[in-house]
Design a protein around this motif. Structure first.
Motif, PDB file in Angstrom:
ATOM      1  N   LEU A  57      58.824  36.622  29.167  1.00  0.00           N
ATOM      2  CA  LEU A  57      59.132  37.302  30.430  1.00  0.00           C
ATOM      3  C   LEU A  57      58.419  36.633  31.600  1.00  0.00           C
ATOM      4  N   THR A  58      57.190  36.213  31.364  1.00  0.00           N
ATOM      5  CA  THR A  58      56.437  35.552  32.437  1.00  0.00           C
ATOM      6  C   THR A  58      57.030  34.180  32.757  1.00  0.00           C
ATOM      7  N   LEU A  59      57.558  33.485  31.741  1.00  0.00           N
ATOM      8  CA  LEU A  59      58.237  32.215  32.007  1.00  0.00           C
ATOM      9  C   LEU A  59      59.478  32.424  32.870  1.00  0.00           C
ATOM     10  N   VAL A  60      60.217  33.481  32.590  1.00  0.00           N
ATOM     11  CA  VAL A  60      61.439  33.763  33.350  1.00  0.00           C
ATOM     12  C   VAL A  60      61.098  34.224  34.763  1.00  0.00           C
ATOM     13  N   SER A  61      60.056  35.033  34.898  1.00  0.00           N
ATOM     14  CA  SER A  61      59.656  35.575  36.207  1.00  0.00           C
ATOM     15  C   SER A  61      58.178  35.281  36.428  1.00  0.00           C
ATOM     16  N   PRO A  62      57.844  34.109  36.970  1.00  0.00           N
ATOM     17  CA  PRO A  62      56.437  33.719  37.125  1.00  0.00           C
ATOM     18  C   PRO A  62      55.610  34.718  37.928  1.00  0.00           C
ATOM     19  N   GLY A  63      56.239  35.401  38.890  1.00  0.00           N
ATOM     20  CA  GLY A  63      55.498  36.371  39.686  1.00  0.00           C
ATOM     21  C   GLY A  63      55.001  37.553  38.883  1.00  0.00           C
ATOM     22  N   ARG A  64      55.533  37.725  37.683  1.00  0.00           N
ATOM     23  CA  ARG A  64      55.137  38.836  36.837  1.00  0.00           C
ATOM     24  C   ARG A  64      53.669  38.732  36.416  1.00  0.00           C
ATOM     25  N   ALA A  65      53.156  37.520  36.302  1.00  0.00           N
ATOM     26  CA  ALA A  65      51.777  37.339  35.844  1.00  0.00           C
ATOM     27  C   ALA A  65      50.789  38.054  36.757  1.00  0.00           C
ATOM     28  N   ALA A  66      51.004  37.975  38.066  1.00  0.00           N
ATOM     29  CA  ALA A  66      50.102  38.640  39.004  1.00  0.00           C
ATOM     30  C   ALA A  66      50.166  40.154  38.853  1.00  0.00           C
ATOM     31  N   SER A  67      51.369  40.678  38.632  1.00  0.00           N
ATOM     32  CA  SER A  67      51.518  42.126  38.441  1.00  0.00           C
ATOM     33  C   SER A  67      50.797  42.588  37.179  1.00  0.00           C
ATOM     34  N   LEU A  68      50.948  41.810  36.103  1.00  0.00           N
ATOM     35  CA  LEU A  68      50.312  42.191  34.848  1.00  0.00           C
ATOM     36  C   LEU A  68      48.793  42.127  34.958  1.00  0.00           C
ATOM     37  N   HIS A  69      48.294  41.138  35.688  1.00  0.00           N
ATOM     38  CA  HIS A  69      46.842  41.037  35.889  1.00  0.00           C
ATOM     39  C   HIS A  69      46.337  42.264  36.637  1.00  0.00           C
ATOM     40  N   ALA A  70      47.042  42.650  37.695  1.00  0.00           N
ATOM     41  CA  ALA A  70      46.628  43.815  38.475  1.00  0.00           C
ATOM     42  C   ALA A  70      46.723  45.095  37.659  1.00  0.00           C
ATOM     43  N   LEU A  71      47.651  45.138  36.731  1.00  0.00           N
ATOM     44  CA  LEU A  71      47.851  46.337  35.919  1.00  0.00           C
ATOM     45  C   LEU A  71      46.844  46.433  34.782  1.00  0.00           C
ATOM     46  N   GLN A  72      46.552  45.322  34.122  1.00  0.00           N
ATOM     47  CA  GLN A  72      45.816  45.359  32.857  1.00  0.00           C
ATOM     48  C   GLN A  72      44.364  44.928  32.949  1.00  0.00           C
ATOM     49  N   ASP A  73      43.994  44.181  33.978  1.00  0.00           N
ATOM     50  CA  ASP A  73      42.603  43.787  34.118  1.00  0.00           C
ATOM     51  C   ASP A  73      41.805  44.968  34.677  1.00  0.00           C
ATOM     52  N   PRO A  74      40.764  45.442  33.967  1.00  0.00           N
ATOM     53  CA  PRO A  74      40.060  46.650  34.410  1.00  0.00           C
ATOM     54  C   PRO A  74      39.519  46.566  35.830  1.00  0.00           C
ATOM     55  N   ALA A  75      38.930  45.436  36.194  1.00  0.00           N
ATOM     56  CA  ALA A  75      38.356  45.308  37.534  1.00  0.00           C
ATOM     57  C   ALA A  75      39.442  45.303  38.597  1.00  0.00           C
ATOM     58  N   MET A  76      40.507  44.539  38.368  1.00  0.00           N
ATOM     59  CA  MET A  76      41.581  44.466  39.343  1.00  0.00           C
ATOM     60  C   MET A  76      42.296  45.812  39.480  1.00  0.00           C
ATOM     61  N   MET A  77      42.578  46.468  38.353  1.00  0.00           N
ATOM     62  CA  MET A  77      43.263  47.757  38.415  1.00  0.00           C
ATOM     63  C   MET A  77      42.447  48.774  39.200  1.00  0.00           C
ATOM     64  N   ARG A  78      41.145  48.846  38.894  1.00  0.00           N
ATOM     65  CA  ARG A  78      40.320  49.835  39.578  1.00  0.00           C
ATOM     66  C   ARG A  78      40.207  49.524  41.072  1.00  0.00           C
ATOM     67  N   ARG A  79      40.062  48.251  41.413  1.00  0.00           N
ATOM     68  CA  ARG A  79      39.980  47.876  42.819  1.00  0.00           C
ATOM     69  C   ARG A  79      41.284  48.201  43.553  1.00  0.00           C
ATOM     70  N   THR A  80      42.417  47.906  42.920  1.00  0.00           N
ATOM     71  CA  THR A  80      43.723  48.178  43.523  1.00  0.00           C
ATOM     72  C   THR A  80      43.886  49.667  43.817  1.00  0.00           C
ATOM     73  N   LEU A  81      43.547  50.507  42.839  1.00  0.00           N
ATOM     74  CA  LEU A  81      43.696  51.944  43.019  1.00  0.00           C
ATOM     75  C   LEU A  81      42.709  52.493  44.049  1.00  0.00           C
ATOM     76  N   ASN A  82      41.452  52.101  43.949  1.00  0.00           N
ATOM     77  CA  ASN A  82      40.446  52.640  44.862  1.00  0.00           C
ATOM     78  C   ASN A  82      40.716  52.238  46.306  1.00  0.00           C
ATOM     79  N   GLN A  83      41.135  51.003  46.518  1.00  0.00           N
ATOM     80  CA  GLN A  83      41.426  50.564  47.886  1.00  0.00           C
ATOM     81  C   GLN A  83      42.608  51.315  48.483  1.00  0.00           C
ATOM     82  N   ALA A  84      43.541  51.737  47.621  1.00  0.00           N
ATOM     83  CA  ALA A  84      44.706  52.486  48.102  1.00  0.00           C
ATOM     84  C   ALA A  84      44.431  53.983  48.193  1.00  0.00           C
ATOM     85  N   GLY A  85      43.262  54.408  47.738  1.00  0.00           N
ATOM     86  CA  GLY A  85      42.939  55.827  47.762  1.00  0.00           C
ATOM     87  C   GLY A  85      43.706  56.628  46.732  1.00  0.00           C
TER      88      GLY A  85
END
Length: 269
Positions: A57-85
């Protein structure tokens, strides 16, 4: 269209070695590109094939990698949610043993330590447990965050063209062990949990595919504990199938059937 690895002498479909998995991943991606296929689904229970399909899926849609990182990486996920309130949780990223010690000594217990996607979660209930964890020379950086008190939910979703469909919400009790489907929830907390999960998927930019989000119903409202893409079905899916009479693949196809029927690849093995 059903694409599987070649069957062995016993008729079973396998992707045994790394070379086989790489070839299978490339074959899936090329088939999807050639035929304009918008979804690649694997509904079996083999973790290696789930990973292979996710890589395709990531080969077909390279932009997906950034979404998955934001979703599954604990630090990125928490930062994304906290910054958005959204689903705010007290958390800190630590990059050294000395910093980890300071935070574990100063934070209320229990505390939760996450060392990255797929690396497990440690619950630190007292100073003794903190010392034992530090003595194990854990991998760093890690995320240390507050322990979320309350009933737990497992929310399975399928996303198509940026629209997030909740397939089911399964109750996991207070400890995440005993599963109940459907979760016994009043409409207000159920709606709040659905809204929080959809907000997470929106914020991470997920455009397609399945996800599983673990939610804790705290006194302050629903909070996201963790999330993963393309989850292995496991006991949650088996319970939901027993209750609804639909397997995970049928649930997804039912969503797609209502939305102009895009082409898709499926596999089971």
């Amino acid at each position: 269209m059903d694409v599987r690895p070649a069957a062995g002498p016993d008729g079973r479909h396998t992707a045994s070695g790394r070379t086989d998995r790489n070839a299978f991943r490339v074959r899936i991606a090329e088939t999807a590109r050639v035929h304009g296929i918008g979804h690649i689904l694997y509904v079996g229970d083999r973790p290696a094939l789930h990973h292979t399909v996710e890589e395709a899926l990531t080969l077909v849609s390279p932009g997906r990698a950034a979404s998955l990182h934001a979703l599954q990486d604990p630090a990125m996920m928490r930062r994304t949610l906290n910054q958005a309130g959204v689903s705010r949780v007290n958390a800190v990223v630590v990059r050294s043993m000395s910093a980890a010690r300071v935070w574990l000594e100063s934070l209320p217990h229990p505390a939760v330590i996450k060392t990255g996607p797929g690396h497990g979660i440690d619950i630190i209930r007292d100073i003794g447990a903190a010392e034992a964890w530090l003595a194990g020379r854990p991998s760093l950086p890690c995320v240390i965050e507050e322990f979320l008190e309350g009933p737990r939910l497992i929310v399975d979703t399928f996303t198509h063209a940026g629209m997030h469909h909740v397939l089911g919400m399964t109750g996991a009790g207070l400890t995440g062990g005993h599963l109940v489907h459907p979760a016994d929830l009043a409409e207000v907390p159920a709606a709040a949990a659905r809204a929080t999960v959809r907000a997470l998927l929106d914020l991470t930019g997920l455009e397609s595919g399945r996800a599983r989000t673990h939610v804790v119903l705290t006194p302050q409202g629903p909070r996201i504990a963790s999330a993963q893409a393309s989850p292995v079905p496991g006991p949650v899916a088996r319970l939901r199938t027993a209750v609804t009479g639909q397997d995970p693949g049928a649930e997804v196809l039912a969503v797609l059937a209502k939305r102009a029927g895009p082409r898709f690849l499926t596999g089971r093995g």
